[in-house]
Design an enzyme around this catalytic site. Structure first.
Site, PDB file in Angstrom:
ATOM      1  N   LYS A  43      -2.257  -6.940   2.325  1.00  0.00           N
ATOM      2  CA  LYS A  43      -1.354  -5.920   2.855  1.00  0.00           C
ATOM      3  C   LYS A  43      -0.792  -5.125   1.694  1.00  0.00           C
ATOM      4  O   LYS A  43      -0.622  -5.651   0.580  1.00  0.00           O
ATOM      5  CB  LYS A  43      -0.199  -6.562   3.627  1.00  0.00           C
ATOM      6  CG  LYS A  43       0.371  -5.653   4.711  1.00  0.00           C
ATOM      7  CD  LYS A  43      -0.586  -5.543   5.883  1.00  0.00           C
ATOM      8  CE  LYS A  43       0.072  -4.843   7.061  1.00  0.00           C
ATOM      9  NZ  LYS A  43      -0.784  -4.907   8.256  1.00  0.00           N
ATOM     10  N   ASP A  59      -1.687   1.656   8.444  1.00  0.00           N
ATOM     11  CA  ASP A  59      -0.613   0.819   8.962  1.00  0.00           C
ATOM     12  C   ASP A  59       0.548   1.750   9.316  1.00  0.00           C
ATOM     13  O   ASP A  59       0.312   2.910   9.648  1.00  0.00           O
ATOM     14  CB  ASP A  59      -0.235  -0.242   7.915  1.00  0.00           C
ATOM     15  CG  ASP A  59       0.499  -1.437   8.500  1.00  0.00           C
ATOM     16  OD1 ASP A  59      -0.154  -2.304   9.088  1.00  0.00           O
ATOM     17  OD2 ASP A  59       1.737  -1.487   8.391  1.00  0.00           O
TER      18      ASP A  59
END
Length: 394
Positions: free
Chosen positions: A86, A126
C-alpha cells in the site's frame, strides 16, 4: 486458531519493507513544495506486492502499513500470486491543479521506483486516485526504465493497457458472493430483497447487477439520505436522476436516513459507503440475513460478534470486495502477455475465482464455528505461512 508458530506470527505482524520519501514539486505559481509519501510492502512470500496508492492529507506511515497487511490477506483469500502492499502521498488533491496533480503523481513514482515494478510491487488506484493518475504513473515508470512497462501499474485507462470490466469489478465480485450465499439458503433471486447504503461506483453497480438478475432492490442511499419502497425501486431511473442532480426527486418511495436503511427488513444488506456504520449500538436492530461488505470496514469488531451471535452471515470485505484486486491481477496478466480479453472473458474468470473462494471461506468458518471474517483470515494467513515455509524462510 490456525496454530501458527510464534516466529511466523512475528514475521506476519510487521511489513517486510517500508519506504518513506520526500520529493519536490514545482507548483503553478513557481514555488517548490516538498511532499511526503510512503510505500509499505507487507509480505512477498506469495509473489510481488499489490495494493493501491492514495492521495489524502491524513495519510500516515502506520495507515499504509496496516493497509498493506490487509492487502496480503485480501489477495490470499482469493488465491492471487501476490503479497500485500500500500502507498500514499500526504496531499489534498482537491486543492491541486491538473498540472500540479500530474507532477505530484510522477514525482512519487520517481521516488519509489527502485522498489516497484512488474516483478516487485504493482501499484493501483485508491482513495482520490484514478485511471488518469495511474496512466501518468505508468508513463513515469516507463521513462525511467527506457521502455513501455504497462504491467508496472494496474487500474490504467484502456488505451494504456487497462482491463475491460475493471470499473464494475468490485461490485460484480460482491454480487457473486451474495448470490452464492442465497443459493446455500435455498432462495431464488426473485424472492430476494436488498438494501444498499451508498450509490457511488460500487453501490450503484451492485444495485444494477442485482436488479438485472431479478433481485428486488428496495432501498438505496447517498450522502443526502435514503429511499425505500418495499415493492422495489427502478434502479435505472435512480441512476439517471443521480447523473443529473439528485435521486431525492424520485417518487414512489419513502425518504429515510442512511442509518434507518441499515435496519430495514431485507434479505441482503450491502454497506457500500463508509467505515464503521454498523456498531455495537445498532447491530442488534439489523434485520438482514446476509450482509456483504462492499465498503472496507463498515462493521466494527464488537458489532461483528453481535451479528454472528444473531445468526446473520457477514461476507467480509476481504472477500466481498476482492473483485477489484482480482481484475487488477487480470490486467497485469494481460499486460505481461500482450493479450487482451473481452469483458465477457473477464467476467467469467472473475466468477471462476470469487465463487470457489466464497465456498472455501464459508467451509472453514462452519468447520470452526466462527465468522466468515475469521475464516477468511485463517485461510489467508495459512497460505502465506505455507509459502514462507516452502521458501525456507523459517
Amino acid at each position: 486458531m490456525v496454530g501458527l508458530e510464534p516466529h511466523l506470527i512475528e514475521i506476519l505482524k510487521r511489513p517486510m519493507r517500508v519506504l518513506s520519501v520526500s520529493f519536490p514539486v514545482r507548483m503553478d505559481d513557481g514555488s517548490v513544495q516538498v511532499f511526503e509519501g510512503y510505500r509499505s510492502q507487507h509480505n512477498d512470500a506469495m509473489g510481488p506486492g499489490k495494493g493501491g496508492i492514495r492521495f489524502h492529507p491524513q495519510v500516515t506511515m502506520d495507515e499504509v502499513k496496516a493497509l498493506s497487511m490487509w492487502m496480503t490477506i485480501k489477495c490470499q483469500v482469493v488465491g492471487l500470486p501476490y503479497g500485500g502492499a500500500k502507498g500514499g502521498v500526504v496531499c489534498d488533491p482537491r486543492t491541486l491543479s491538473a498540472g500540479e496533480l500530474e507532477r505530484v503523481s510522477r514525482g512519487f513514482i520517481e521516488a519509489i521506483a527502485q522498489i516497484i515494478g512488474p516483478d516487485k510491487d504493482i501499484p493501483a488506484p485508491d482513495v482520490y486516485t484514478n485511471a488518469k493518475i495511474m496512466g501518468w504513473m505508468m508513463d513515469a515508470y516507463s521513462k525511467l526504465q527506457g521502455s513501455f512497462a504497462p504491467a508496472s501499474i494496474t487500474g490504467k485507462p484502456l488505451s494504456l493497457g487497462g482491463s475491460r470490466g475493471r470499473d464494475e469489478a468490485t461490485a460484480r465480485g460482491c454480487v457473486l458472493t451474495v448470490l452464492e450465499a442465497m443459493k446455500k439458503r435455498g432462495q431464488s433471486v426473485q424472492e430476494i430483497t436488498a438494501a444498499i447504503q451508498g450509490f457511488g461506483n460500487a453501490g450503484r453497480t451492485a444495485a444494477k447487477l442485482l436488479s438485472g438478475v431479478g433481485v428486488r432492490v428496495v432501498a438505496v442511499s447517498d450522502s443526502t439520505g435514503a429511499l425505500y419502497n418495499p415493492n422495489g425501486l427502478d434502479v435505472d431511473a435512480l441512476a439517471n436522476l443521480k447523473d443529473h442532480g439528485s435521486f431525492r426527486n424520485y417518487g414512489h418511495s419513502e425518504h429515510m436516513s442512511n442509518q434507518a436503511l441499515l435496519e430495514l427488513p431485507v434479505d441482503v444488506l450491502i454497506p457500500a459507503a463508509l467505515e464503521n456504520v454498523i456498531t455495537a449500538e445498532n447491530a442488534g436492530r439489523i434485520q438482514a440475513s446476509i450482509i456483504a461488505e462492499a465498503a472496507n470496514g463498515p462493521i466494527t469488531p464488537d458489532a461483528d460478534t453481535i451479528l454472528f451471535e444473531s445468526g446473520i452471515q457477514v461476507i467480509p470485505d476481504v472477500l466481498a470486495n476482492a473483485g477489484g484486486v482480482t481484475v487488477s491481477y487480470f490486467e497485469w496478466i494481460q499486460n505481461l502477455t500482450h493479450s487482451y480479453w473481452t469483458k465477457e472473458q473477464v467476467d467469467a474468470k472473475l466468477a471462476d475465482i470469487l465463487v470457489p473462494s466464497y465456498h472455501e471461506v464459508n467451509k472453514i468458518a462452519q468447520e470452526h464455528r466462527t465468522t466468515m471474517r475469521m475464516g477468511a483470515y485463517m485461510m489467508a494467513l495459512s497460505r502465506v505461512a505455507e509459502a514462507m515455509k516452502a521458501r525456507g524462510w523459517v
